[in-house]
Design a protein around this motif. Structure first.
Motif, PDB file in Angstrom:
ATOM      1  N   LEU A 164      65.595  93.687  53.343  1.00 21.21           N
ATOM      2  CA  LEU A 164      66.824  94.360  52.949  1.00 21.21           C
ATOM      3  C   LEU A 164      66.457  95.609  52.172  1.00 21.21           C
ATOM      4  N   THR A 165      67.380  96.552  52.135  1.00 21.04           N
ATOM      5  CA  THR A 165      67.139  97.762  51.363  1.00 21.04           C
ATOM      6  C   THR A 165      68.341  98.043  50.479  1.00 21.04           C
ATOM      7  N   ASN A 166      68.062  98.693  49.374  1.00 22.31           N
ATOM      8  CA  ASN A 166      69.092  99.066  48.412  1.00 22.31           C
ATOM      9  C   ASN A 166      68.827 100.502  48.003  1.00 22.31           C
ATOM     10  N   LEU A 198      73.032  88.870  48.268  1.00 25.78           N
ATOM     11  CA  LEU A 198      72.377  90.175  48.242  1.00 25.78           C
ATOM     12  C   LEU A 198      73.181  91.196  49.044  1.00 25.78           C
ATOM     13  N   GLN A 199      73.631  90.783  50.228  1.00 25.47           N
ATOM     14  CA  GLN A 199      74.425  91.690  51.062  1.00 25.47           C
ATOM     15  C   GLN A 199      75.762  92.045  50.391  1.00 25.47           C
ATOM     16  N   ASN A 248      76.140  92.385  47.324  1.00 27.70           N
ATOM     17  CA  ASN A 248      75.839  93.181  46.136  1.00 27.70           C
ATOM     18  C   ASN A 248      75.074  94.463  46.459  1.00 27.70           C
ATOM     19  N   GLY A 249      75.316  95.033  47.619  1.00 27.12           N
ATOM     20  CA  GLY A 249      74.787  96.348  47.922  1.00 27.12           C
ATOM     21  C   GLY A 249      73.467  96.399  48.656  1.00 27.12           C
ATOM     22  N   PHE A 250      72.915  95.275  49.042  1.00 27.94           N
ATOM     23  CA  PHE A 250      71.676  95.263  49.821  1.00 27.94           C
ATOM     24  C   PHE A 250      72.038  95.239  51.294  1.00 27.94           C
ATOM     25  N   ILE A 251      71.392  96.107  52.059  1.00 26.35           N
ATOM     26  CA  ILE A 251      71.672  96.212  53.490  1.00 26.35           C
ATOM     27  C   ILE A 251      70.516  95.591  54.256  1.00 26.35           C
ATOM     28  N   SER A 252      70.839  94.633  55.095  1.00 26.30           N
ATOM     29  CA  SER A 252      69.826  93.970  55.909  1.00 26.30           C
ATOM     30  C   SER A 252      69.324  94.943  56.971  1.00 26.30           C
TER      31      SER A 252
END
Length: 132
Positions: free
Chosen positions: A119-121, A94-95, A97-101
């Motif tokens: 996480l946020t995207n 996820l990280q 692929n653009g997801f920020i913890s």
């Protein structure tokens, strides 16, 4: 990440008891009584209807992890929780692929102590990843 399974939709509420009663009037059933999460400073309960599960989340203090969200959005759905058997691998993917913890994996008292991480995207907003 294709093995991610939707566990619940997180729903931010100011008054959890009143919200529970309102969801019950809509046909939801209480699946888990209110639990206090002292790490995040929130009260949480789970409700189900038609095979769907919602998590009601209510801040208990001004410095709760969701107090800022409550001030901005009021009562509203705000995240989808995905359950996975491959937590560490999916978290890393996820990280990548653009997801920020926005926090670190931490046990969740309302989920029998299973690790969760938020996480946020920029394109879809917040998600929660939960260890099976």
């Amino acid at each position: 990440m294709s093995n991610l399974k939707i566990h619940h939709i997180g729903y931010l509420v100011k008054k959890i008891e009143a919200a529970t009663q309102t969801f019950e009037a809509l046909g939801y059933q209480l699946a888990q009584n209110i639990v206090y999460d002292d790490i995040r400073k929130v009260n949480i309960c789970f409700m189900t209807k038609d095979g769907y599960c919602i998590e009601l989340v209510s801040p208990t203090t001004e410095d709760s992890i969701v107090s800022g969200l409550m001030k901005k959005y009021k009562n509203c759905p705000y995240h989808i929780c995905y359950e996975t058997n491959n937590f560490d691998q999916d978290y890393q993917e996820l990280q990548e692929n653009g997801f920020i913890s926005i926090d670190v994996p931490t046990p969740a008292p309302a989920l029998q102590g299973r690790d969760v991480v938020f996480l946020t995207n920029a394109l879809i907003g917040m998600i929660e990843l939960m260890r099976s």
